[in-house]
Design an enzyme around this catalytic site. Structure first.
Site, PDB file in Angstrom:
ATOM      1  N   LYS A 202       0.861  -1.184   0.000  1.00  0.00           N
ATOM      2  CA  LYS A 202       0.000   0.000   0.000  1.00  0.00           C
ATOM      3  C   LYS A 202       0.897   1.235   0.000  1.00  0.00           C
ATOM      4  O   LYS A 202       1.734   1.410   0.887  1.00  0.00           O
ATOM      5  CB  LYS A 202      -0.904  -0.005   1.234  1.00  0.00           C
ATOM      6  CG  LYS A 202      -1.753   1.256   1.340  1.00  0.00           C
ATOM      7  CD  LYS A 202      -2.768   1.148   2.439  1.00  0.00           C
ATOM      8  CE  LYS A 202      -3.559   2.441   2.574  1.00  0.00           C
ATOM      9  NZ  LYS A 202      -4.548   2.368   3.644  1.00  0.00           N
ATOM     10  N   LYS A 256      -2.209  -1.443  -3.784  1.00  0.00           N
ATOM     11  CA  LYS A 256      -3.083  -0.276  -3.697  1.00  0.00           C
ATOM     12  C   LYS A 256      -2.264   1.003  -3.778  1.00  0.00           C
ATOM     13  O   LYS A 256      -1.247   1.079  -3.085  1.00  0.00           O
ATOM     14  CB  LYS A 256      -3.818  -0.349  -2.361  1.00  0.00           C
ATOM     15  CG  LYS A 256      -4.753   0.786  -2.084  1.00  0.00           C
ATOM     16  CD  LYS A 256      -5.322   0.632  -0.709  1.00  0.00           C
ATOM     17  CE  LYS A 256      -6.143   1.858  -0.402  1.00  0.00           C
ATOM     18  NZ  LYS A 256      -6.499   1.947   0.973  1.00  0.00           N
TER      19      LYS A 256
HETATM   20  C1  PBG Z   1      -7.221   3.717   5.605  1.00  0.00           C
HETATM   21  C2  PBG Z   1      -7.633   3.421   4.220  1.00  0.00           C
HETATM   22  C3  PBG Z   1      -7.501   4.290   3.157  1.00  0.00           C
HETATM   23  C4  PBG Z   1      -8.099   3.697   2.057  1.00  0.00           C
HETATM   24  C5  PBG Z   1      -8.574   2.440   2.462  1.00  0.00           C
HETATM   25  N1  PBG Z   1      -8.263   2.272   3.820  1.00  0.00           N
HETATM   26  C6  PBG Z   1      -6.939   5.675   3.112  1.00  0.00           C
HETATM   27  C7  PBG Z   1      -5.610   5.933   3.643  1.00  0.00           C
HETATM   28  O1  PBG Z   1      -4.769   5.050   3.771  1.00  0.00           O
HETATM   29  O2  PBG Z   1      -5.393   7.091   3.957  1.00  0.00           O
HETATM   30  C8  PBG Z   1      -8.211   4.336   0.723  1.00  0.00           C
HETATM   31  C9  PBG Z   1      -9.241   3.824  -0.195  1.00  0.00           C
HETATM   32  C10 PBG Z   1      -9.579   4.725  -1.321  1.00  0.00           C
HETATM   33  O3  PBG Z   1      -8.959   5.790  -1.548  1.00  0.00           O
HETATM   34  O4  PBG Z   1     -10.510   4.369  -2.043  1.00  0.00           O
HETATM   35  N2  PBG Z   1      -6.645   2.760   6.338  1.00  0.00           N
END
Ligand code: PBG
Length: 334
Positions: A202, A256
């Protein structure tokens, strides 16, 4: 192995593209409803529905409406939904206890869905940002996001979700060592079939902006997440993270964001051959929707093309806000 190819005119690539039938016969990858995980936003109350301003067509729903929407998704054959709560600001704190409250919004939603729509898989988000006063995914002290203390909190959160009936836990926090500790805790508590889909690779991405609006984290978040989310410049590191999470007991892994990171999806699938998923995140959805609403792109066509690209890159499935729209579109094809 490289296919043997005669030279022109013995070989004309256009022959295999010359009709719809030939194109279908030679198609290498297919997008089906089985590839879709639908991320949904939850809010408190009853009969509540709020459109997310930066995500046209995406709503935060109270549990009653959510259950109806999930039932429709199940009816269309979507195999899984992933829950994200908008936590009331009064319940956000430094210590984040609301995250493992058995009666928090997410856990109530899990139980309601499992009672009404038992066959759809319910995936959760395991991270503290919807519950923290500062919008970070972990606990903080002196401006630092703590690793080991956060893992302890995340395990409590994961156990409460498993207890409520979640089928897949999705740790999206990027703390080190959380998968192993979570897996042991699940086994010890008798949750032997609860799956973990690790957000292994991520990235610290600017494409999460609209999501943070949807869960109210843009208002709380100070600073960035670069001390735990990955540097967008890195690729080898993603493989080491996936390897680490698999050795700790992850059942599947995720990359992601999605579209800007298809090279990572391909590398992960090739290197490990495990169930590999991508998250087409909020900013990707917002870009495509905004262009379609302006008449600059054909919305349906780019939606399908962008999702097919994930299959081509080696993904087994995609978390996408387009899921119900795609499912409807795919069902109408024949
Ligand atoms: C937070 C989380 C995020 C997303 C999913 N879980 C945002 C972040 O890490 O700040 C993002 C998903 C999206 O942008 O569609 N744990």
């Amino acid at each position: 192995m490289r296919p043997i190819q005669a030279t022109y005119p013995a070989t004309r690539f256009r022959r295999n593209r010359s009709s719809d039938a030939l194109r279908r016969l030679t198609q290498e990858n297919v997008l089906t409803v089985n590839d879709l995980i639908w991320p949904v936003f939850i809010q408190d109350g009853t009969g509540q529905e709020t459109e997310v301003a930066s995500m046209p067509g995406v709503f935060r729903r109270s549990v009653d409406g959510l259950v109806r929407a999930v039932a429709e998704a199940a009816e269309m054959g979507i195999p899984a939904v992933c829950l994200f709560p908008y936590t009331d600001p009064s319940l956000r704190s430094e210590t984040c206890e609301e995250a493992w409250n058995p009666d928090n919004l997410t856990n109530r939603a899990i139980r309601a869905i499992k009672a009404e729509v038992p066959h759809i898989a319910v995936m959760t988000d395991v991270a503290l940002d919807p519950y923290s006063a500062h919008g970070q995914d972990g606990l903080m002290r002196d401006g630092v996001v703590l690793n080991d203390e956060s893992v302890e909190a995340l395990v409590k959160m994961a156990l409460a979700q498993a207890e409520s009936g979640a089928d897949i836990l999705g740790p999206s926090d990027m703390m080190d060592g959380r998968i192993g500790v979570m897996r042991l805790a699940l086994e010890a508590a008798g949750h032997k079939t609860t799956a973990i889909m690790s957000y292994s690779a991520k990235y610290a991405s600017a494409f999460y902006g609209p999501f943070r609006d949807a869960v109210g984290a843009n208002a709380t978040l100070k600073g960035d997440k670069k001390t735990y989310q990955m540097n967008p410049a890195n690729s080898d590191e993603a493989l080491r993270l996936v390897h680490r999470d698999l050795t700790e007991g992850a059942d599947s892994v995720m990359v992601k964001p999605g579209m800007p990171y298809l090279d990572i999806c391909r590398r992960v699938k090739e290197e490990f051959g495990v169930p590999t998923y991508a998250y087409q995140v909020s900013g990707e959805y917002a870009m495509l929707k905004a262009a379609a609403q302006n008449g600059w792109l054909d919305g349906d066509a780019v939606m399908l093309e962008s999702l097919l690209a994930f299959k081509r890159a080696g993904c087994d499935g995609i978390l996408t806000y387009f899921a119900p729209e795609v499912a409807r579109k795919l069902a109408k094809r024949f």
